[in-house]
Design a protein around this motif. Structure first.
Motif, PDB file in Angstrom:
ATOM      1  N   PRO A   1      -8.336  -0.746   5.192  1.00  0.00           N
ATOM      2  CA  PRO A   1      -7.492   0.434   5.410  1.00  0.00           C
ATOM      3  C   PRO A   1      -6.355   0.585   4.404  1.00  0.00           C
ATOM      4  CG  PRO A   1      -7.964  -0.627   7.501  1.00  0.00           C
ATOM      5  CD  PRO A   1      -8.447  -1.562   6.419  1.00  0.00           C
ATOM      6  N   LEU A   2      -5.995  -0.484   3.708  1.00  0.00           N
ATOM      7  CA  LEU A   2      -4.905  -0.425   2.739  1.00  0.00           C
ATOM      8  C   LEU A   2      -5.372   0.077   1.370  1.00  0.00           C
ATOM      9  CD1 LEU A   2      -3.166  -3.856   3.491  1.00  0.00           C
ATOM     10  CD2 LEU A   2      -2.662  -1.619   4.497  1.00  0.00           C
ATOM     11  N   TYR A   3      -6.661   0.109   1.132  1.00  0.00           N
ATOM     12  CA  TYR A   3      -7.196   0.480  -0.180  1.00  0.00           C
ATOM     13  C   TYR A   3      -6.910   1.950  -0.508  1.00  0.00           C
ATOM     14  CZ  TYR A   3     -10.157  -3.775  -0.365  1.00  0.00           C
ATOM     15  OH  TYR A   3     -10.622  -5.072  -0.401  1.00  0.00           O
ATOM     16  N   GLY A   4      -6.627   2.220  -1.788  1.00  0.00           N
ATOM     17  CA  GLY A   4      -6.560   3.589  -2.283  1.00  0.00           C
ATOM     18  C   GLY A   4      -5.205   4.252  -2.189  1.00  0.00           C
ATOM     19  N   LYS A   5      -5.173   5.521  -2.614  1.00  0.00           N
ATOM     20  CA  LYS A   5      -3.914   6.269  -2.690  1.00  0.00           C
ATOM     21  C   LYS A   5      -3.881   7.469  -1.752  1.00  0.00           C
ATOM     22  CE  LYS A   5      -3.158   4.878  -7.494  1.00  0.00           C
ATOM     23  NZ  LYS A   5      -2.891   5.292  -8.882  1.00  0.00           N
TER      24      LYS A   5
ATOM     25  N   SER B   1       0.853  -1.191   0.000  1.00  0.00           N
ATOM     26  CA  SER B   1       0.000   0.000   0.000  1.00  0.00           C
ATOM     27  C   SER B   1       0.886   1.237   0.000  1.00  0.00           C
ATOM     28  CB  SER B   1      -0.906   0.005   1.248  1.00  0.00           C
ATOM     29  OG  SER B   1      -0.125   0.044   2.424  1.00  0.00           O
ATOM     30  N   GLY B   2       0.259   2.410  -0.122  1.00  0.00           N
ATOM     31  CA  GLY B   2       1.032   3.656  -0.144  1.00  0.00           C
ATOM     32  C   GLY B   2       1.686   3.891  -1.479  1.00  0.00           C
ATOM     33  N   ASP B   3       2.958   4.268  -1.434  1.00  0.00           N
ATOM     34  CA  ASP B   3       3.737   4.519  -2.647  1.00  0.00           C
ATOM     35  C   ASP B   3       4.441   3.222  -3.034  1.00  0.00           C
ATOM     36  OD1 ASP B   3       5.181   5.571  -4.712  1.00  0.00           O
ATOM     37  OD2 ASP B   3       6.564   6.717  -3.448  1.00  0.00           O
ATOM     38  N   VAL B   4       3.827   2.471  -3.937  1.00  0.00           N
ATOM     39  CA  VAL B   4       4.319   1.128  -4.253  1.00  0.00           C
ATOM     40  C   VAL B   4       5.353   1.167  -5.386  1.00  0.00           C
ATOM     41  CG1 VAL B   4       3.658  -1.191  -5.004  1.00  0.00           C
ATOM     42  CG2 VAL B   4       2.136   0.122  -3.501  1.00  0.00           C
ATOM     43  N   TYR B   5       6.483   0.532  -5.145  1.00  0.00           N
ATOM     44  CA  TYR B   5       7.560   0.397  -6.124  1.00  0.00           C
ATOM     45  C   TYR B   5       7.028  -0.191  -7.430  1.00  0.00           C
ATOM     46  CZ  TYR B   5      11.460  -2.303  -8.192  1.00  0.00           C
ATOM     47  OH  TYR B   5      12.366  -2.885  -9.043  1.00  0.00           O
ATOM     48  N   ALA B   6       7.347   0.446  -8.560  1.00  0.00           N
ATOM     49  CA  ALA B   6       6.774   0.053  -9.850  1.00  0.00           C
ATOM     50  C   ALA B   6       7.726  -0.784 -10.707  1.00  0.00           C
ATOM     51  CB  ALA B   6       6.361   1.300 -10.628  1.00  0.00           C
ATOM     52  N   GLY B   7       8.907  -1.119 -10.198  1.00  0.00           N
ATOM     53  CA  GLY B   7       9.882  -1.848 -10.996  1.00  0.00           C
ATOM     54  C   GLY B   7       9.664  -3.351 -11.007  1.00  0.00           C
ATOM     55  N   GLU B   8      10.732  -4.074 -11.332  1.00  0.00           N
ATOM     56  CA  GLU B   8      10.694  -5.535 -11.426  1.00  0.00           C
ATOM     57  C   GLU B   8      10.283  -6.150 -10.096  1.00  0.00           C
ATOM     58  OE1 GLU B   8      10.717  -9.254 -12.654  1.00  0.00           O
ATOM     59  OE2 GLU B   8      11.092  -7.570 -14.017  1.00  0.00           O
ATOM     60  N   LYS B   9       9.343  -7.103 -10.161  1.00  0.00           N
ATOM     61  CA  LYS B   9       8.801  -7.692  -8.936  1.00  0.00           C
ATOM     62  C   LYS B   9       9.324  -9.104  -8.679  1.00  0.00           C
ATOM     63  CE  LYS B   9       5.941  -4.258  -7.925  1.00  0.00           C
ATOM     64  NZ  LYS B   9       6.010  -3.399  -9.104  1.00  0.00           N
ATOM     65  N   SER B  10      10.435  -9.458  -9.271  1.00  0.00           N
ATOM     66  CA  SER B  10      11.057 -10.744  -8.978  1.00  0.00           C
ATOM     67  C   SER B  10      12.562 -10.542  -8.837  1.00  0.00           C
ATOM     68  CB  SER B  10      10.764 -11.764 -10.085  1.00  0.00           C
ATOM     69  OG  SER B  10      11.370 -11.370 -11.294  1.00  0.00           O
ATOM     70  N   ILE B  11      13.183 -11.417  -8.058  1.00  0.00           N
ATOM     71  CA  ILE B  11      14.620 -11.308  -7.796  1.00  0.00           C
ATOM     72  C   ILE B  11      15.279 -12.662  -8.034  1.00  0.00           C
ATOM     73  CG2 ILE B  11      16.354 -10.958  -5.988  1.00  0.00           C
ATOM     74  CD1 ILE B  11      14.474  -8.937  -4.717  1.00  0.00           C
ATOM     75  N   LYS B  12      16.344 -12.673  -8.837  1.00  0.00           N
ATOM     76  CA  LYS B  12      17.092 -13.900  -9.090  1.00  0.00           C
ATOM     77  C   LYS B  12      18.416 -13.823  -8.357  1.00  0.00           C
ATOM     78  CE  LYS B  12      15.144 -14.633 -13.714  1.00  0.00           C
ATOM     79  NZ  LYS B  12      15.441 -14.734 -15.170  1.00  0.00           N
ATOM     80  N   THR B  13      18.719 -14.868  -7.605  1.00  0.00           N
ATOM     81  CA  THR B  13      20.000 -14.943  -6.891  1.00  0.00           C
ATOM     82  C   THR B  13      20.583 -16.342  -7.093  1.00  0.00           C
ATOM     83  OG1 THR B  13      19.192 -15.855  -4.802  1.00  0.00           O
ATOM     84  CG2 THR B  13      18.976 -13.468  -5.111  1.00  0.00           C
ATOM     85  N   ALA B  14      21.751 -16.557  -6.547  1.00  0.00           N
ATOM     86  CA  ALA B  14      22.367 -17.883  -6.643  1.00  0.00           C
ATOM     87  C   ALA B  14      21.541 -18.923  -5.896  1.00  0.00           C
ATOM     88  CB  ALA B  14      23.783 -17.833  -6.080  1.00  0.00           C
ATOM     89  N   SER B  15      20.755 -18.457  -4.942  1.00  0.00           N
ATOM     90  CA  SER B  15      19.919 -19.371  -4.158  1.00  0.00           C
ATOM     91  C   SER B  15      18.655 -19.783  -4.899  1.00  0.00           C
ATOM     92  CB  SER B  15      19.518 -18.703  -2.836  1.00  0.00           C
ATOM     93  OG  SER B  15      20.644 -18.349  -2.096  1.00  0.00           O
ATOM     94  N   GLY B  16      18.298 -19.006  -5.892  1.00  0.00           N
ATOM     95  CA  GLY B  16      17.073 -19.310  -6.625  1.00  0.00           C
ATOM     96  C   GLY B  16      16.346 -18.047  -7.031  1.00  0.00           C
TER      97      GLY B  16
END
Length: 305
Positions: free
Chosen positions: A161-165, A106-121
């Motif tokens: 309570p999380l709904y909206g901007k 909620s709030g100001d949500v990050y708009a970039g890539e929503k997945s992370i690749k690491t050596a662990s997976g």
């Protein structure tokens, strides 16, 4: 200047888990768009290698099919949060290989890539972006449906309570409106008190710290009082059950005064111990939470005792 996000007010983590468990158990996550079976188990996620912060939602749920989900709540989601959550995921996956992650954003949500690749997976959570929903409009729809007797998905109120901007005071006012509405529903025996408590937990980073603390204390006290009453009902045929409820409530008043004002007055303590009327005791409990100082409380006490 007083904060309007409440992020520095830490709840007891055990209480967070307990009340979220009460709200979620027996329900599904369909209300937030996640298909699950009925939730059978809710417990805290506290990996040894990672310190879990109190005051926010961080729970593991297991549904009736055996599927396991890790639910995180994050106000103003950032890329750094994604990496932090990824570390939680890989720790949890040691125990639950098929662990599915859900981020309530909620709030100001990050708009970039929503997945992370690491050596662990690969860490690829489901992100529920509540900024895409209109909170005021949905609250009005729920009010109307309740008045017509056509609404029964009470769990949605927890996430409302999380709904909206909206931000700042506008957001805080909406949250208080939701909580007041929930209190009306509780008084009408439509929802349990712990649903209100779960909503307060979700609202931790949204509402003013001091206002949240006041609401939190009121709900904690109300919760204990209602439990005492329910225990009394179950023992309705036993002598002295009302006395036990009254004694519990009197102790709660004393504890509230001790915590808030460091009260050590023998006179006040004796007056409280002499009280017998449950309605008066409940009213005084409310005053013990709301009064600004001991003089104000004693004035009320002298009127009723």
């Amino acid at each position: 200047m007083k904060s309007l996000n409440g992020s520095d007010y830490a709840h007891n983590y055990d209480i967070v888990v307990k009340w979220m468990a009460e709200a979620l158990r027996g329900e599904t996550l369909d209300v937030i768009g996640i298909k699950t079976g009925r939730i059978e188990e809710v417990f805290g996620f506290e990996p040894v290698e990672i310190a879990v912060k109190s005051g926010r939602v961080d729970v593991i749920i297991r549904d009736e099919t055996g599927a396991v989900f890790h639910i995180e709540e994050q106000r103003n989601l950032r890329k750094a949060d994604m990496y932090r959550f990824a570390s939680y995921h890989f720790q949890g996956a040691k125990q639950w290989p098929d662990l599915k992650d859900i981020i309530l954003a909620s709030g100001d949500v990050y708009a970039g890539e929503k997945s992370i690749k690491t050596a662990s997976g690969k860490y690829e959570p489901v992100i529920i972006d509540f900024t895409q929903k209109n909170g005021q409009k949905r609250l009005a729809e729920i009010r109307e449906a309740v008045s017509k007797g056509t609404f029964d998905n009470w769990l949605e109120l927890v996430f409302l309570p999380l709904y909206g901007k909206e931000t700042g005071k506008q957001r805080s006012m909406m949250v208080e409106e939701i909580i007041r509405f929930e209190n009306q529903l509780f008084q009408a025996d439509k929802i349990p008190v712990r649903l209100i408590a779960a909503t307060l937990i979700i609202s931790n980073k949204i509402i003013d710290k001091e206002r949240l603390k006041t609401l939190w204390e009121e709900i904690k006290m109300l919760d204990i009082f209602e439990i005492a009453k329910e225990e009394g009902k179950e023992e309705g045929k036993k002598e002295g059950k009302l006395l036990g409820t009254v004694e519990t409530a009197r102790e709660m008043i004393m504890n509230a005064l001790l915590e808030r004002f460091n009260m050590e007055s023998f006179r006040v303590a004796e007056k409280i111990k002499s009280l017998q009327n449950p309605d008066i005791i409940k009213a005084l409990l409310s005053q013990a939470i709301r009064c600004r100082n001991m003089d104000e409380f004693e004035t009320v006490l002298d009127k009723v005792s």
